[in-house]
Design an enzyme around this catalytic site. Structure first.
Site, PDB file in Angstrom:
ATOM      1  N   HIS A 122      13.781   7.525   4.599  1.00 22.26           N
ATOM      2  CA  HIS A 122      13.547   6.808   5.854  1.00 22.26           C
ATOM      3  C   HIS A 122      13.885   5.332   5.707  1.00 22.26           C
ATOM      4  O   HIS A 122      13.115   4.605   5.074  1.00 22.26           O
ATOM      5  CB  HIS A 122      12.062   6.856   6.205  1.00 22.26           C
ATOM      6  N   ARG A 147      17.715   8.603   7.119  1.00 21.33           N
ATOM      7  CA  ARG A 147      17.358   8.469   8.524  1.00 21.33           C
ATOM      8  C   ARG A 147      17.267   6.983   8.835  1.00 21.33           C
ATOM      9  O   ARG A 147      16.658   6.229   8.068  1.00 21.33           O
ATOM     10  CB  ARG A 147      15.998   9.139   8.753  1.00 21.33           C
ATOM     11  N   TYR A 159       8.846   3.136  17.441  1.00 19.08           N
ATOM     12  CA  TYR A 159       8.556   4.217  16.492  1.00 19.08           C
ATOM     13  C   TYR A 159       9.480   4.114  15.270  1.00 19.08           C
ATOM     14  O   TYR A 159      10.680   3.885  15.407  1.00 19.08           O
ATOM     15  CB  TYR A 159       8.757   5.599  17.142  1.00 19.08           C
ATOM     16  N   ASP A 210      15.764   9.845  14.588  1.00 19.84           N
ATOM     17  CA  ASP A 210      14.655  10.532  15.265  1.00 19.84           C
ATOM     18  C   ASP A 210      14.366   9.829  16.589  1.00 19.84           C
ATOM     19  O   ASP A 210      13.922   8.678  16.606  1.00 19.84           O
ATOM     20  CB  ASP A 210      13.418  10.495  14.354  1.00 19.84           C
ATOM     21  N   HIS A 212      12.129  10.938  18.638  1.00 25.26           N
ATOM     22  CA  HIS A 212      10.679  11.099  18.754  1.00 25.26           C
ATOM     23  C   HIS A 212      10.236  11.380  20.186  1.00 25.26           C
ATOM     24  O   HIS A 212       9.335  10.722  20.719  1.00 25.26           O
ATOM     25  CB  HIS A 212       9.947   9.894  18.158  1.00 25.26           C
ATOM     26  N   GLU A 236      17.232  13.994  16.162  1.00 26.11           N
ATOM     27  CA  GLU A 236      15.969  14.755  16.092  1.00 26.11           C
ATOM     28  C   GLU A 236      15.094  14.531  17.315  1.00 26.11           C
ATOM     29  O   GLU A 236      14.998  13.406  17.810  1.00 26.11           O
ATOM     30  CB  GLU A 236      15.240  14.274  14.827  1.00 26.11           C
ATOM     31  N   GLU A 262       9.174  19.745  14.536  1.00 28.89           N
ATOM     32  CA  GLU A 262       8.129  19.359  13.586  1.00 28.89           C
ATOM     33  C   GLU A 262       6.726  19.615  14.149  1.00 28.89           C
ATOM     34  O   GLU A 262       5.789  19.781  13.380  1.00 28.89           O
ATOM     35  CB  GLU A 262       8.278  17.889  13.147  1.00 28.89           C
ATOM     36  N   ARG A 283      12.819  22.312  12.417  1.00 27.24           N
ATOM     37  CA  ARG A 283      12.013  21.386  11.611  1.00 27.24           C
ATOM     38  C   ARG A 283      10.602  21.877  11.307  1.00 27.24           C
ATOM     39  O   ARG A 283       9.759  21.122  10.822  1.00 27.24           O
ATOM     40  CB  ARG A 283      11.920  20.040  12.353  1.00 27.24           C
ATOM     41  N   ASP A 316       2.195  12.206   6.252  1.00 30.33           N
ATOM     42  CA  ASP A 316       0.942  12.880   6.644  1.00 30.33           C
ATOM     43  C   ASP A 316       0.938  14.346   6.213  1.00 30.33           C
ATOM     44  O   ASP A 316      -0.068  15.029   6.348  1.00 30.33           O
ATOM     45  CB  ASP A 316       0.685  12.737   8.146  1.00 30.33           C
ATOM     46  N   GLU A 339      13.034  16.551   4.664  1.00 31.02           N
ATOM     47  CA  GLU A 339      12.591  15.161   4.853  1.00 31.02           C
ATOM     48  C   GLU A 339      11.708  14.740   3.671  1.00 31.02           C
ATOM     49  O   GLU A 339      10.887  15.511   3.183  1.00 31.02           O
ATOM     50  CB  GLU A 339      11.797  15.043   6.158  1.00 31.02           C
ATOM     51  N   TRP A 402       4.774   9.568  22.870  1.00 30.19           N
ATOM     52  CA  TRP A 402       4.919   8.783  21.631  1.00 30.19           C
ATOM     53  C   TRP A 402       5.807   9.513  20.662  1.00 30.19           C
ATOM     54  O   TRP A 402       5.804  10.712  20.561  1.00 30.19           O
ATOM     55  CB  TRP A 402       3.557   8.506  20.972  1.00 30.19           C
TER      56      TRP A 402
HETATM   57  O1  EZ4 Z   1       5.730  10.921  13.633  1.00 34.20           O
HETATM   58  O2  EZ4 Z   1       4.530  12.945  10.963  1.00 34.20           O
HETATM   59  O3  EZ4 Z   1      10.197  12.939  11.422  1.00 34.20           O
HETATM   60  N1  EZ4 Z   1       9.121  12.470  11.204  1.00 34.20           N
HETATM   61  C1  EZ4 Z   1       8.226  12.153  12.145  1.00 34.20           C
HETATM   62  C2  EZ4 Z   1       6.897  11.654  11.670  1.00 34.20           C
HETATM   63  C3  EZ4 Z   1       5.791  11.947  12.681  1.00 34.20           C
HETATM   64  C4  EZ4 Z   1       4.460  12.005  11.985  1.00 34.20           C
HETATM   65  C5  EZ4 Z   1       3.337  12.350  12.960  1.00 34.20           C
HETATM   66  O4  EZ4 Z   1       2.177  12.655  12.290  1.00 34.20           O
HETATM   67  O5  EZ4 Z   1       8.518  12.263  13.305  1.00 34.20           O
HETATM   68  O6  EZ4 Z   1       6.957  10.299  11.389  1.00 34.20           O
HETATM   69 CO    CO Z   2      10.287  13.454  13.570  1.00 40.63          CO
END
Ligand code: EZ4
Ligand code: CO
Length: 402
Positions: A122, A147, A159, A210, A212, A236, A262, A283, A316, A339, A402
């Site tokens: 990342h 990424r 984000y 991403d 998001h 993504e 995801e 994902r 996480d 990832e 978000w």
């Molecule tokens: O926002 O795992 O691709 N990765 C992501 C992460 C998610 C977090 C949310 O808990 O999109 O950063």
């Molecule tokens: Co993501």
């Protein structure tokens, strides 16, 4: 062999993790990740109050039967809390089975299909220049895929952009913090970022981005088109995916490869996307989509439609999930990429593991099981701390994704 008891362990070495440890009458135990970011205690309760009492006395080798028992037996199927809890049990049972066989887990799945697991890191920065520099650091460290996320001029937060470049952690506050969003500003910035990245580093490195969940299908189609000449590895979560049919609009308008899933929990969340070949990478993760047992089912179904895997692997998802995912990745025939966000020193100390990184690849190691343990003494030093993911609003205050 019989399961004797199971224990839920909550620890917060910089961020919250929930783990499940299952013990057997033969002295072997297995561990599973049960972390659901921002909703951790609901999974802990689901496990403690509703699953653990049903485990004692069962044969841990009957992984499939226990999975079906927990899935069908709940009556209330699917959903992130239920499926994360089932995932934790499944991961721990595969760990036990592989330890009993004295083999690394990938051997039980069918053995190696490749020598290592290609991962993406990342990179992020406040500006395009800073992000380009950060991508360069990953390439220098040997990454083959990166990424890239960048701050958007005129927005106070975005984000994927963090102060601490090493450990980007979105769950940042004991009550949700607020981000600001403008689709117009975003759509203006991102093509410039990838244009600069390709001009700087050429076409060889794999580049990912991403979105998001922030666009509508027609906006995502526009972004996909604008990015086409920069040959993305993937775009993504371009849109929220409850409306699977929405991907038809994106697909019909761009050849930029698409990744999603995801936050999916079961094969049902991706069925239409796979069958209609609307995406290129799925994902779904070991921890949120039903463990090894269910993820394998999703991957096999995806393979019929030329869709490859790209497991979620943010911080996480605990090192336990990462370990299990790497065994899955080493085996799965239709592997795409994994990832890899890197955990902190504190987290790595709580979860000793056998996986390692070299030249852009992760290797699960040869330890029997999935190769990740939990050090309960160190874990106990870090009590649970309530922590939420941010929310997102448009510039006029309207709630957004978000
Ligand atoms: O926002 O795992 O691709 N990765 C992501 C992460 C998610 C977090 C949310 O808990 O999109 O950063
Ligand atoms: Co993501």
């Amino acid at each position: 062999m019989k399961i004797t008891e199971a224990k839920v362990i909550i620890t917060s070495p910089g961020r919250n993790f929930v783990s499940l440890k299952i013990y057997t009458d033969e002295g072997l135990y297995g561990v599973g990740d049960a972390t659901l970011n921002g909703r951790e205690l609901s999974v802990a309760s689901y496990l403690k109050d509703h699953i653990v009492p049903m485990l004692a006395g069962r044969d841990p080798h009957q992984i499939e039967d226990i999975w079906q028992f927990l899935y069908r037996g709940a009556y209330w199927r699917k959903g992130p809390v239920t499926m994360t809890a089932i995932s934790a049990v499944d991961m721990a049972l595969w760990d036990i089975k592989a330890k009993a066989a004295n083999m690394p887990l990938y051997q039980l799945l069918g053995g190696k299909s490749r020598s290592g697991v290609m991962v993406y890191g990342h990179a992020n920065g406040d500006s395009i220049e800073e992000t380009v520099d950060e991508v360069g650091k990953f390439l220098n460290d040997g990454y083959l895929a990166v990424r890239a996320q960048t701050g958007i001029p005129g927005l106070k937060s975005t984000y994927g952009v963090s102060k601490d470049k090493m450990f980007y952690e979105p769950a940042d506050s004991d009550l949700p913090s607020e981000n600001e969003w403008s689709t117009t500003k975003y759509l203006d910035s991102i093509p410039k970022l990838f244009d600069t990245l390709r001009n700087t580093y050429g076409n060889e490195p794999h580049l990912l981005h991403d979105v998001h969940h922030r666009l509508t299908p027609i906006e995502a189609a526009r972004l996909g088109k604008d990015l086409e000449s920069f040959r993305m590895f993937w775009l993504e979560d371009a849109v929220p995916a409850e409306n699977q049919a929405g991907f038809r609009t994106i697909r019909q308008n761009t050849v930029t490869p698409l990744a999603v899933g995801e936050i999916f929990n079961t094969i049902w969340d991706c069925k239409e996307l796979l069958e209609e070949q609307l995406i290129d990478y799925i994902r779904t993760s070991v921890v949120h989509a039903g463990g090894i047992t269910h993820l394998r089912r999703i991957a096999d179904f995806a393979s019929l439609f030329h869709v490859r895997t790209g497991c979620h692997g943010a911080t996480d998802l605990s090192p336990i999930c990462m370990g299990a995912a790497l065994h899955f990745d080493l085996w799965v025939p239709n592997f795409g990429i994994q990832e890899y966000m890197r955990h902190s020193e504190e987290t790595n100390a709580v979860f000793p593991h056998s996986y390692s990184f070299k030249n852009g690849y992760l290797y699960p190691g040869e330890t029997a099981g999935h190769g990740v343990d939990i050090d309960e003494k160190i874990a106990a030093k870090y009590p649970y701390k309530r922590c939420y993911l941010p929310v997102n609003r448009l510039e006029d205050g309207t709630m957004w994704n978000w």
